[in-house]
Enzyme design. Sequence first.
Site, mmCIF file in Angstrom:
data_model
loop_
_atom_site.group_PDB
_atom_site.id
_atom_site.type_symbol
_atom_site.label_atom_id
_atom_site.label_comp_id
_atom_site.label_asym_id
_atom_site.label_seq_id
_atom_site.Cartn_x
_atom_site.Cartn_y
_atom_site.Cartn_z
ATOM 1 N N HIS A 162 28.325 39.330 38.514
ATOM 2 C CA HIS A 162 28.049 40.496 39.350
ATOM 3 C C HIS A 162 28.941 40.543 40.593
ATOM 4 O O HIS A 162 29.018 41.585 41.253
ATOM 5 C CB HIS A 162 26.580 40.500 39.797
ATOM 6 C CG HIS A 162 25.650 41.092 38.787
ATOM 7 N ND1 HIS A 162 24.922 40.326 37.899
ATOM 8 C CD2 HIS A 162 25.336 42.381 38.500
ATOM 9 C CE1 HIS A 162 24.192 41.119 37.132
ATOM 10 N NE2 HIS A 162 24.429 42.357 37.471
ATOM 11 N N GLY A 163 29.579 39.443 40.912
ATOM 12 C CA GLY A 163 30.418 39.399 42.108
ATOM 13 C C GLY A 163 29.897 38.368 43.080
ATOM 14 O O GLY A 163 28.702 38.294 43.335
#
Length: 500
Positions: free
Chosen positions: A381-382
């Site tokens: 997701h980062g």
Amino acid sequence: MSRLPDRSLLTRCEIFVYFGVYIAYIVVGLYKIYGLRDHIVKEAKFQFPEGWSLYPFSQRRRDDSNDELENFGDFIVSFWPFYLLHVAVQGFIRWKRPRLQCLGFIGVCALALSVNLDWSSMVLLVTLIASYYIVSLLSLKFLVWLLSAGWILCINVMQKNVWWTDRVGYTEYVLVIVTMSWSVLRGCSYSLSKIGAKQEDLTRYSLVQYLGYAMYFPCLTYGPIISYQRFAARREDEVQNWLGFVGGVLRSAIWWLVMQCALHYFYIHYMSRDVRMVEMMDSVFWQHSAGYFMGQFFFLYYVVTYGLGIAFAVQDGIPAPNRPRCIGRIHFYSDMWKYFDEGLYEFLFQNIYAELCGKRSSAAAKFGATALTFAFVFVWHGCYTYVLIWSILNFLCLAAEKVFKTFTAMPEYQRWTQRHLGAVGAQRLYAMLATQLFIPAAFSNVYFIGGQEIGDFLMRGAYLSGVGNYVALCFCSYCFFQCSELLLTKSDGRSKTKTF
């Protein structure tokens, strides 16, 4: 004991109280958010765009604070002809030459991307897709994960590459980053499935089949993730259900219209970005409702985007995952993962969790597998602080839920509650205890939806605003829990009736 043994054991008055509190809190909370509309427009850090020209929306400004929703709208404006082309090509192929279905997938996607993307973006996507086919030929799982780690690192670096972002523009930058992220999952699913496949099944893993899967345009950028096993099980010769397809697309379109109309009056997306707006609500107790509606608007976004991809996939004979389940009907966080995004859950469970432990594994092994699963969720997701907090809270809530369910399933606990409280009393106690898991799990999602500032603010409001506030929050959450249990019991009863 986790379910009501019989809904009729509860009195009508009790059921009325549960649903009355649930509905009243939602209605009043929504009204209070509506009441802030003009204050938010006046106090916002930037000016909202003019509303739709159609009355009465022409008198309002529209909340455009949700970048994902705005980017999706831009994507549809640019790519809607290719959705129509996909339908036309697949309709003809399914009618005349079903065996050419994957070539149709490849052709439409290649045309859509080549017309709209810069050459540098095309090189990135082609390289990513090709790399997973090459690594699948080596039949080593650790190389698949090593490649995935490399691509995730590349995506995180690209997000900070000013030169490339300036070259392609913000809209294309978002499109490519999101498409690459989904393509990593698709590449993993194909490669790991092929490595684990039997020799006689390898015909299902040809290059054309893989490219058709990796370049399936309706799910390419906005999901959902469909496992390769599902894609390979598609029914090419099945008669297309055009009425069901049109209904699925219209459902997404109607919910998009509903959400756009609502954003002229409820500035919930901006509230998730500016904690000052949430502070303007009457009391801490009603500020909790802002978190609830942040979740509901988040859910509606995925109803629209996933619903569109699922409608196309089903029309093309692919057994797609189910649409997201409304968060108002989810009271255990494990169900949030199972039923909100079934495709992502299947990927994580099959390719990470189940590879690390089995049903007979020790509790420590299962907790370790869960931790590694959420480590992947975090990096995919980062690598942002708010994503890390959300991932850790997810892990802790799921671990606590597992301990809770193990404890309440013990024969000694069940005998004691049945003897002293009876069937319905035992369920009430179960709901009261489970509510203590429900509250932090619900607020943990705010970190992912709105970021760390709003997540910290609402979490402090829940736990550091006095005993009275917490008791009121627990009572409302208890009613929410019971309503969800009642609806789930009714839904399960209908499913069993249909089975018989």
